[in-house]
Enzyme design. Structure first.
Site, PDB file in Angstrom:
ATOM      1  N   CYS A 113       0.808  -1.218   0.000  1.00 27.53           N
ATOM      2  CA  CYS A 113       0.000   0.000   0.000  1.00 27.53           C
ATOM      3  C   CYS A 113       0.846   1.275   0.000  1.00 27.53           C
ATOM      4  O   CYS A 113       0.401   2.299  -0.511  1.00 27.53           O
ATOM      5  CB  CYS A 113      -1.006  -0.008   1.153  1.00 27.53           C
ATOM      6  SG  CYS A 113      -2.362  -1.158   0.847  1.00 27.53           S
ATOM      7  N   CYS A 168     -14.995   0.873   5.690  1.00 25.21           N
ATOM      8  CA  CYS A 168     -14.021   0.363   4.717  1.00 25.21           C
ATOM      9  C   CYS A 168     -13.919   1.295   3.517  1.00 25.21           C
ATOM     10  O   CYS A 168     -14.916   1.842   3.056  1.00 25.21           O
ATOM     11  CB  CYS A 168     -14.447  -1.010   4.213  1.00 25.21           C
ATOM     12  SG  CYS A 168     -14.815  -2.198   5.515  1.00 25.21           S
ATOM     13  N   HIS A 175      -8.917   4.403  -2.926  1.00 24.63           N
ATOM     14  CA  HIS A 175      -7.635   3.771  -2.650  1.00 24.63           C
ATOM     15  C   HIS A 175      -7.152   2.966  -3.842  1.00 24.63           C
ATOM     16  O   HIS A 175      -7.108   1.740  -3.806  1.00 24.63           O
ATOM     17  CB  HIS A 175      -7.781   2.893  -1.402  1.00 24.63           C
ATOM     18  CG  HIS A 175      -6.502   2.272  -0.919  1.00 24.63           C
ATOM     19  ND1 HIS A 175      -5.246   2.725  -1.275  1.00 24.63           N
ATOM     20  CD2 HIS A 175      -6.293   1.207  -0.091  1.00 24.63           C
ATOM     21  CE1 HIS A 175      -4.320   1.966  -0.691  1.00 24.63           C
ATOM     22  NE2 HIS A 175      -4.929   1.038   0.021  1.00 24.63           N
TER      23      HIS A 175
END
Lengths: 391, 533
Positions: free
Chosen positions: A89, A210, A336
């Site tokens: 990430c 989330c 993301h």
């Protein structure tokens, strides 16, 4: 004394979202053109002499052989040096660090750092959920992405009394910020009740705890601090950075109350920058899940350990608070796209320090901003970059 | 045709164990879906239970009762109608998970519900021949009947295990046996078929197959040397394919049927049926008979006990223990008869790959790597060439403790096929100081909590490309009677902390890896773990 050897002279991104009508290459080109267009005194794409590409998972968009070398051609600068950085990430934030070191070494003069990720060309099932079957053949079976952070929520709630409402406050804040960010994937408000009544995903996390799966690309152009004046009168300097690893698997974690990789990466970045958490005007941190932002703001030193939940509830991290966190909407609302995420956070920090944040502009008092990612089976590696507008 | 009884060398029963799957369903619930009626309750497996996991649990209970360590066994004799792999290492998987010496050998019997008796007879003969001194016999089944078939409303599941050895001084004994056969097709599963079929007409089977065949072996058993003066034993456990045949037979031969209660609550458990029904007889001295039937064969065994057989009382308690109720769709899904139309998520590391060869062994054996320098146990060893505690590289492979405490957990509610939600996953601090992260069992999902005590039980994680994948899961007691002892180790040979005597050095907060000290993190702790600088 901050490091300040490298400057960001241009920063841009494409609007994040489910970009079904854009290819990986088209997103990359869009981000590059946005960054080039952001350079105040004009920028010829042929000035780039090296590209650092952050793409975490080529497999998500079906090009398992991706090595970054497809990107220069898509940008119209084929022939330029190009290297791909993959570091989970934090791939984007680590690519930035690598690009800064390439400039600082004197080997390259103008480095494009570009993060690109195609998350939605494949279904959720084929994409991130498939990691439920990755890792050790039998151990770790069933570990979807939320499993990597939810155990920290369970323990944080148990030990510090963090409540579901505190977790929800992170989502409420970041969705609000996302409404003010034209580049965000989600641009709608949510309420605490909506978060608490959203479907359970991985106890104790619910759907609105989330982040989404998002396509996107973001780019920054780096030069030496000395050369920056040729491009802009408002350079943002790289004050410092830090990277740290931790044992990757959950059962090897030393604690479920903090992410030690973040703690150490931050310590190194603050030391390099000669700055501390109190010197930051804002931060873009890794909020893949609500609990992650609570851990982050504690581990980065913005609030005391265990106080991340109450601090979020009382507005400490809101746009007008003591330390605004994720003014862009964060991963929760902005999205993301893994390789692009860190670079996009650095774009936001750059714009904020240049006071180009529009409706979501935070007060710049000290002139410093912090960017943070954590990832790698959850929290096996963390990168912290600190930017400053102070020369 | 009558023959003279053959001489059979008796063998001793040293201990017994049983296992029952975690779910129950009323036969009527199944029948209702097909506009039919049925009676009784059935023990049925959850999605992560099968004949091997049941055999594992029953075996551990029997070994524990007998006071026999897995590494003392000369052979594993496993009888199951349907092994997890039609061809393949079913027997080795079970033996490995039990911690039986890899050179021990034994036998896998299968192909009909008579297979449990075949396993018992094989072990008995091996003991008689002197080649085997101590044998583990386990009979287990978790059959897959065809949806809507008559057999579906009678098929239960379970396992029974015996530890057999020399007869001298043994609490129980196998004394004599008779067998007979008839070439008929009753229940069968053709090559390539998934579910068991049932062709017989109920009365045809009763009048022309079951009653004559089983009556003959029973009558012959009554003439056995020492069989209570030619009248035979009073108590009989009789496998019962449909729930009504055993009482009819018992009436016709004047026997006291002791297996009816187990059949009524568990259904026809198949291979272990005759043994499960006899557990009650072993709680007190006396003789009894066990009759198995399947695949056109019937065998009757004359057995007895001089005192309570270790494990028998616990077995009875387990057979009568309450269990969770399954819905019919849940049962169908567990048996892979109700499947999602979506493609299942393939394992990242499929069975047959090199990583699986490494990983499956260390998972079935549940091994860790203990650091010679700091005592930290890294798991699993194949991904830890260096100590996760101090970075050292002097490691010893050890068997992990099989019980521990929940440090933290999640309940995964969004799982792609073939996973089923809710799926708990827990980080567990084992009693030897090692830490593992494993799946939990679905029964614990509603109220699992930090600090809960859990045991590690063998479950089927999934079926990948037709291959069952086994691993340990964390379950709060009392889900399974058996808790695995650390195999291959005696207390004397174990490190002190694993014998449960003295705490190991790393169990004190000072020397322990920080996660075991249970306090907030610091850079000092991160450095103590040796990883970040």
């Amino acid at each position: 004394m901050s490091w300040n050897r490298v400057a960001v002279v241009g920063a841009g991104l494409v609007k994040f979202g489910e970009l079904f009508d854009q290819s990986y290459e088209q997103m990359a080109a869009g981000a590059f053109r946005a960054a080039a267009g952001h350079v105040d005194k004009g920028f010829d794409p042929r000035e780039v002499d090296a590209v650092v590409v952050a793409t975490q998972r080529g497999t998500l968009w079906g090009q398992e052989g991706i090595g970054g070398n497809t990107v220069p051609s898509a940008l119209g600068i084929s022939g330029v040096a190009c290297t791909r950085v993959e570091n989970a990430c934090p791939s984007g934030s680590d690519a930035f660090r690598v690009g800064a070191m390439m400039v600082a070494s004197g080997v390259h003069q103008v480095v494009l750092v570009i993060g690109v990720e195609k998350m939605r060309d494949k279904s959720s099932q084929e994409g991130l959920l498939s990691r439920a079957a990755s890792g050790h053949p039998v151990y770790n079976r069933g570990e979807t992405a939320p499993v990597l952070f939810a155990p920290f929520a369970t323990r944080h709630m148990h030990d510090f009394g963090t409540t579901p409402e505190m977790l929800a406050a992170v989502a409420v804040k970041n969705h609000h910020n996302g409404c003010l960010d034209p580049y965000a994937h989600f641009r709608y408000e949510v309420t605490v009740d909506q978060v608490l009544s959203s479907p359970p995903v991985c106890h104790p996390l619910r759907l609105l705890d989330c982040c989404p799966q998002t396509d996107g690309a973001a780019a920054v152009i780096l030069t030496s601090a000395e050369d920056a004046g040729r491009y802009t009168d408002k350079p943002v300097l790289v004050a410092g950075f830090g990277v740290a690893t931790d044992h990757p698997y959950l059962h090897e974690k030393s604690t479920f109350l903090a992410l030690p990789a973040t703690v150490e990466a931050a310590r190194r970045a603050y030391a390099m920058a000669g700055l501390g958490p109190e010197d930051m005007d804002m931060a873009e941190v890794h909020d893949c899940f609500t609990i992650t932002e609570i851990l982050d703001i504690e581990d980065l030193g913005f609030v005391d350990k265990g106080k991340g939940g109450p601090a979020t509830l009382d507005g400490t991290t809101s746009l007008g608070g003591r330390i605004p966190v994720n003014p862009s909407g964060g991963l929760l609302a902005k999205g993301h796209p893994i390789g692009a995420t860190g670079v996009a956070q650095l774009v936001e920090c750059t714009w904020q320090l240049r006071e180009e944040g529009g409706e979501r502009q935070v007060a710049i008092r000290n002139g410093n901003a912090l960017q943070h990612n954590v990832g790698g089976r959850g929290s096996g590696v963390s990168v912290v970059n600190i930017l400053t507008r102070n020369r | 045709m009558e023959t003279e009884p053959r001489v059979t060398l008796p063998v001793g029963i040293l201990g017994v164990g049983v296992a029952v799957p975690s779910l129950r369903i009323d036969a009527a619930e199944i029948a209702r879906a097909w506009s039919a009626s049925a009676r009784g309750s059935l023990a049925v497996p959850d999605a992560d239970e099968d004949t091997l996991t049941l055999a594992w649990a029953a075996s551990l209970m029997a070994l524990d009762a007998a006071g026999v360590r897995p590494d003392q066994l000369d052979g594993l004799f496993w009888g199951t109608t349907r092994p997890p792999l039609a061809e393949g290492p079913s027997h080795v998987f079970l033996a490995t998970a039990l911690g039986i010496d890899r050179r021990a050998g034994g036998h896998l019997s299968s192909g009909s519900t008579h297979s449990g008796m075949d396993a018992l007879v094989s072990a008995w003969d091996a003991l008689g021949a002197g080649h085997v001194r101590t044998a583990l016999v386990v009979a287990s089944d978790a059959l897959v009947p065809g949806p809507g078939s008559a057999v579906e409303t009678t098929t239960g599941a379970g396992a029974a295990a015996y530890v057999l050895g020399p007869v001298a001084g043994a609490p129980g004994m196998l004394a004599y046996r008779t067998t007979d056969s008839l070439p008929v097709v009753d229940r069968y599963r053709g090559d390539g078929a998934f579910a068991t079929s049932d062709t017989y007409d109920g009365r045809l089977f009763r009048d022309k197959v079951f009653m004559p065949l089983v009556s003959r072996v029973a009558a012959e058993l009554c003439r056995a040397p020492g069989a209570d003066g030619g009248t035979g034993p009073h108590d009989w456990s009789i496998a019962d394919p449909d729930g009504r045949l055993a009482p009819a037979l018992a009436r016709s031969i004047g026997a006291n049927l002791i297996s009816a209660e187990v059949t009524g609550s568990l259904g026809d458990t198949g291979a272990p049926a005759a043994f499960l029904g006899a557990m009650t007889a072993m709680t007190a001295p006396g003789s009894f008979a066990m009759v198995a039937y399947g695949g056109g064969r019937a065998t009757a065994v004359l057995a007895g006990s001089t005192r309570e057989v270790p494990g028998a009382r616990g077995a009875l308690a387990l057979l009568g223990a309450p269990a969770h109720t399954a819905s019919y769709p849940q049962l169908l899904r567990s048996r892979a008869q109700l499947v999602s139309s979506g493609d299942p998520v393939p394992m990242g590391v499929p069975p047959g790959s090199a990583a699986f060869v490494r990983g499956n062994l260390e998972m079935l054996c549940l091994r860790g790597a203990r650091c010679e320098d700091c005592g930290y146990i890294s798991t699993p060893p194949s991904i830890h060439p260096s100590c996760a505690g101090c970075g050292g590289d002097r490691m010893t492979i050890v068997d992990l403790a099989r019980a521990g405490t929940v440090e933290t957990f999640v309940v995964n509610e969004t799982m792609p096929p073939p996973f089923t939600a809710p799926l708990p996953l827990a980080v567990i601090d084992l009693d030897d100081g090692a830490r593992v992260m494993l799946q939990g069992v679905s029964e614990d999902a509603p109220d699992l909590a930090i600090g809960d005590r859990v045991q590690l039980v063998l479950r089927r994680y999934g079926v990948e490309r037709g291959i069952p994948v086994y691993g340990y899961k964390a379950a709060r007691p009392p889900h399974q009677a058996g808790v695995a002892p650390s195999p291959h180790q005696t207390d004397a040979a174990r490190p002190p902390h694993q014998a449960g005597v003295a705490p190991s050095p790393h169990q004190t907060d000072a020397a322990r890896p920080p996660h075991q000290a249970g306090v907030a993190p610091s850079l000092r702790q991160a450095r103590n773990r040796g990883g970040s600088r």
